[in-house]
Design a protein around this motif. Structure first.
Motif, PDB file in Angstrom:
ATOM      1  N   TRP A  95      -5.731  19.788  -5.242  1.00 54.06           N
ATOM      2  CA  TRP A  95      -4.644  18.803  -5.255  1.00 54.06           C
ATOM      3  C   TRP A  95      -4.600  18.155  -3.887  1.00 54.06           C
ATOM      4  O   TRP A  95      -5.160  18.661  -2.925  1.00 54.06           O
ATOM      5  N   ILE A  96      -3.943  16.998  -3.837  1.00 55.83           N
ATOM      6  CA  ILE A  96      -3.916  16.207  -2.610  1.00 55.83           C
ATOM      7  C   ILE A  96      -2.474  15.903  -2.220  1.00 55.83           C
ATOM      8  O   ILE A  96      -1.580  15.897  -3.057  1.00 55.83           O
ATOM      9  N   GLU A  97      -2.288  15.647  -0.938  1.00 55.38           N
ATOM     10  CA  GLU A  97      -0.965  15.272  -0.432  1.00 55.38           C
ATOM     11  C   GLU A  97      -0.573  13.904  -1.001  1.00 55.38           C
ATOM     12  O   GLU A  97      -1.434  13.064  -1.298  1.00 55.38           O
ATOM     13  N   ASP A  98       0.733  13.662  -1.095  1.00 54.21           N
ATOM     14  CA  ASP A  98       1.244  12.446  -1.730  1.00 54.21           C
ATOM     15  C   ASP A  98       0.757  11.155  -1.083  1.00 54.21           C
ATOM     16  O   ASP A  98       0.649  10.136  -1.757  1.00 54.21           O
ATOM     17  N   ASN A  99       0.468  11.167   0.213  1.00 49.88           N
ATOM     18  CA  ASN A  99       0.061   9.938   0.894  1.00 49.88           C
ATOM     19  C   ASN A  99      -1.442   9.906   1.215  1.00 49.88           C
ATOM     20  O   ASN A  99      -1.896   9.058   1.973  1.00 49.88           O
ATOM     21  N   TYR A 100      -2.185  10.802   0.633  1.00 49.31           N
ATOM     22  CA  TYR A 100      -3.616  10.942   0.915  1.00 49.31           C
ATOM     23  C   TYR A 100      -4.372   9.622   0.770  1.00 49.31           C
ATOM     24  O   TYR A 100      -5.028   9.160   1.697  1.00 49.31           O
ATOM     25  N   TYR A 101      -4.272   9.009  -0.386  1.00 50.83           N
ATOM     26  CA  TYR A 101      -5.030   7.775  -0.614  1.00 50.83           C
ATOM     27  C   TYR A 101      -4.429   6.569   0.098  1.00 50.83           C
ATOM     28  O   TYR A 101      -5.145   5.648   0.467  1.00 50.83           O
ATOM     29  N   GLU A 102      -3.140   6.559   0.328  1.00 49.97           N
ATOM     30  CA  GLU A 102      -2.532   5.473   1.094  1.00 49.97           C
ATOM     31  C   GLU A 102      -3.088   5.465   2.523  1.00 49.97           C
ATOM     32  O   GLU A 102      -3.456   4.412   3.053  1.00 49.97           O
ATOM     33  N   LEU A 103      -3.176   6.637   3.134  1.00 51.06           N
ATOM     34  CA  LEU A 103      -3.708   6.734   4.500  1.00 51.06           C
ATOM     35  C   LEU A 103      -5.193   6.386   4.549  1.00 51.06           C
ATOM     36  O   LEU A 103      -5.631   5.655   5.449  1.00 51.06           O
ATOM     37  N   LEU A 104      -5.960   6.892   3.601  1.00 52.10           N
ATOM     38  CA  LEU A 104      -7.392   6.568   3.578  1.00 52.10           C
ATOM     39  C   LEU A 104      -7.627   5.076   3.374  1.00 52.10           C
ATOM     40  O   LEU A 104      -8.462   4.467   4.043  1.00 52.10           O
ATOM     41  N   TYR A 105      -6.879   4.498   2.437  1.00 52.23           N
ATOM     42  CA  TYR A 105      -7.052   3.070   2.154  1.00 52.23           C
ATOM     43  C   TYR A 105      -6.672   2.223   3.375  1.00 52.23           C
ATOM     44  O   TYR A 105      -7.412   1.308   3.749  1.00 52.23           O
ATOM     45  N   ALA A 106      -5.552   2.525   3.986  1.00 52.63           N
ATOM     46  CA  ALA A 106      -5.110   1.763   5.161  1.00 52.63           C
ATOM     47  C   ALA A 106      -6.139   1.849   6.281  1.00 52.63           C
ATOM     48  O   ALA A 106      -6.445   0.844   6.941  1.00 52.63           O
ATOM     49  N   SER A 107      -6.683   3.018   6.491  1.00 48.67           N
ATOM     50  CA  SER A 107      -7.698   3.205   7.527  1.00 48.67           C
ATOM     51  C   SER A 107      -8.972   2.426   7.199  1.00 48.67           C
ATOM     52  O   SER A 107      -9.556   1.773   8.077  1.00 48.67           O
ATOM     53  N   ALA A 108      -9.401   2.484   5.962  1.00 45.66           N
ATOM     54  CA  ALA A 108     -10.610   1.770   5.554  1.00 45.66           C
ATOM     55  C   ALA A 108     -10.447   0.258   5.722  1.00 45.66           C
ATOM     56  O   ALA A 108     -11.350  -0.427   6.208  1.00 45.66           O
ATOM     57  N   ILE A 109      -9.292  -0.265   5.345  1.00 51.52           N
ATOM     58  CA  ILE A 109      -9.035  -1.704   5.482  1.00 51.52           C
ATOM     59  C   ILE A 109      -8.953  -2.094   6.957  1.00 51.52           C
ATOM     60  O   ILE A 109      -9.552  -3.084   7.387  1.00 51.52           O
ATOM     61  N   LYS A 110      -8.238  -1.305   7.740  1.00 52.81           N
ATOM     62  CA  LYS A 110      -8.083  -1.601   9.170  1.00 52.81           C
ATOM     63  C   LYS A 110      -9.431  -1.646   9.870  1.00 52.81           C
ATOM     64  O   LYS A 110      -9.682  -2.519  10.709  1.00 52.81           O
ATOM     65  N   GLU A 111     -10.304  -0.738   9.546  1.00 53.87           N
ATOM     66  CA  GLU A 111     -11.607  -0.636  10.200  1.00 53.87           C
ATOM     67  C   GLU A 111     -12.711  -1.425   9.479  1.00 53.87           C
ATOM     68  O   GLU A 111     -13.864  -1.409   9.905  1.00 53.87           O
ATOM     69  N   ASN A 112     -12.335  -2.095   8.381  1.00 51.17           N
ATOM     70  CA  ASN A 112     -13.313  -2.806   7.565  1.00 51.17           C
ATOM     71  C   ASN A 112     -14.476  -1.871   7.193  1.00 51.17           C
ATOM     72  O   ASN A 112     -15.647  -2.225   7.296  1.00 51.17           O
ATOM     73  N   ALA A 113     -14.118  -0.666   6.755  1.00 52.37           N
ATOM     74  CA  ALA A 113     -15.101   0.391   6.505  1.00 52.37           C
ATOM     75  C   ALA A 113     -15.589   0.362   5.064  1.00 52.37           C
ATOM     76  O   ALA A 113     -14.845   0.026   4.139  1.00 52.37           O
ATOM     77  N   ASP A 114     -16.834   0.748   4.884  1.00 47.65           N
ATOM     78  CA  ASP A 114     -17.389   0.913   3.561  1.00 47.65           C
ATOM     79  C   ASP A 114     -17.038   2.292   2.988  1.00 47.65           C
ATOM     80  O   ASP A 114     -17.055   2.496   1.782  1.00 47.65           O
ATOM     81  N   ILE A 115     -16.759   3.236   3.883  1.00 53.16           N
ATOM     82  CA  ILE A 115     -16.477   4.602   3.489  1.00 53.16           C
ATOM     83  C   ILE A 115     -15.420   5.181   4.419  1.00 53.16           C
ATOM     84  O   ILE A 115     -15.359   4.822   5.589  1.00 53.16           O
ATOM     85  N   ALA A 116     -14.576   6.043   3.879  1.00 53.66           N
ATOM     86  CA  ALA A 116     -13.529   6.692   4.704  1.00 53.66           C
ATOM     87  C   ALA A 116     -13.493   8.173   4.376  1.00 53.66           C
ATOM     88  O   ALA A 116     -13.799   8.580   3.291  1.00 53.66           O
TER      89      ALA A 116
END
Length: 116
Positions: A95-116
């Motif tokens: 199971w994952i924390e409630d904000n797991y994907y929100e944090l990953l997505y925000a980081s990926a967008i901020k860094e213009n990343a292909d993978i996070a």
């Protein structure tokens, strides 16, 4: 709506309570623009009924039911239909924390990343 993330969960004979906890943790993500792809890989212990129940309750859930082919084939089946900008994986007994994907997505967008 194009989902920001497609979350793929391969399922094979996972203890039912663990499976429910996993799905609930994904459904309850703070990032709501997700697609949840549940791949039943030939479970024989009642997992399919649990997956169907969740699919009826949440329109973001897509259910794939296939004969047992293994975890890699299950992940690939999910990838083949995924519509998200990014793809994530969660094992059915985790199971994952409630904000797991929100944090990953925000980081990926901020860094213009292909993978996070």
């Amino acid at each position: 709506m194009i989902p920001k993330i497609s979350v793929i969960v391969p399922v094979y004979n996972t203890p039912c309570e663990d499976l429910k906890k996993c799905i609930e943790s994904i459904i309850n993500q703070t990032l709501k623009e997700i697609e949840i792809i549940l791949v039943n890989d030939g479970s024989t212990n009642g997992n399919l009924e649990i997956l169907k129940e969740y699919a009826r309750k949440d329109k973001r859930i897509v259910l794939i039911d296939q004969q047992n082919q293994g975890v890699s084939a299950s992940r690939n089946a999910g990838i083949n239909i995924a519509k998200g900008q990014y793809i994530g994986f969660v094992d059915s007994d985790d199971w994952i924390e409630d904000n797991y994907y929100e944090l990953l997505y925000a980081s990926a967008i901020k860094e213009n990343a292909d993978i996070a």
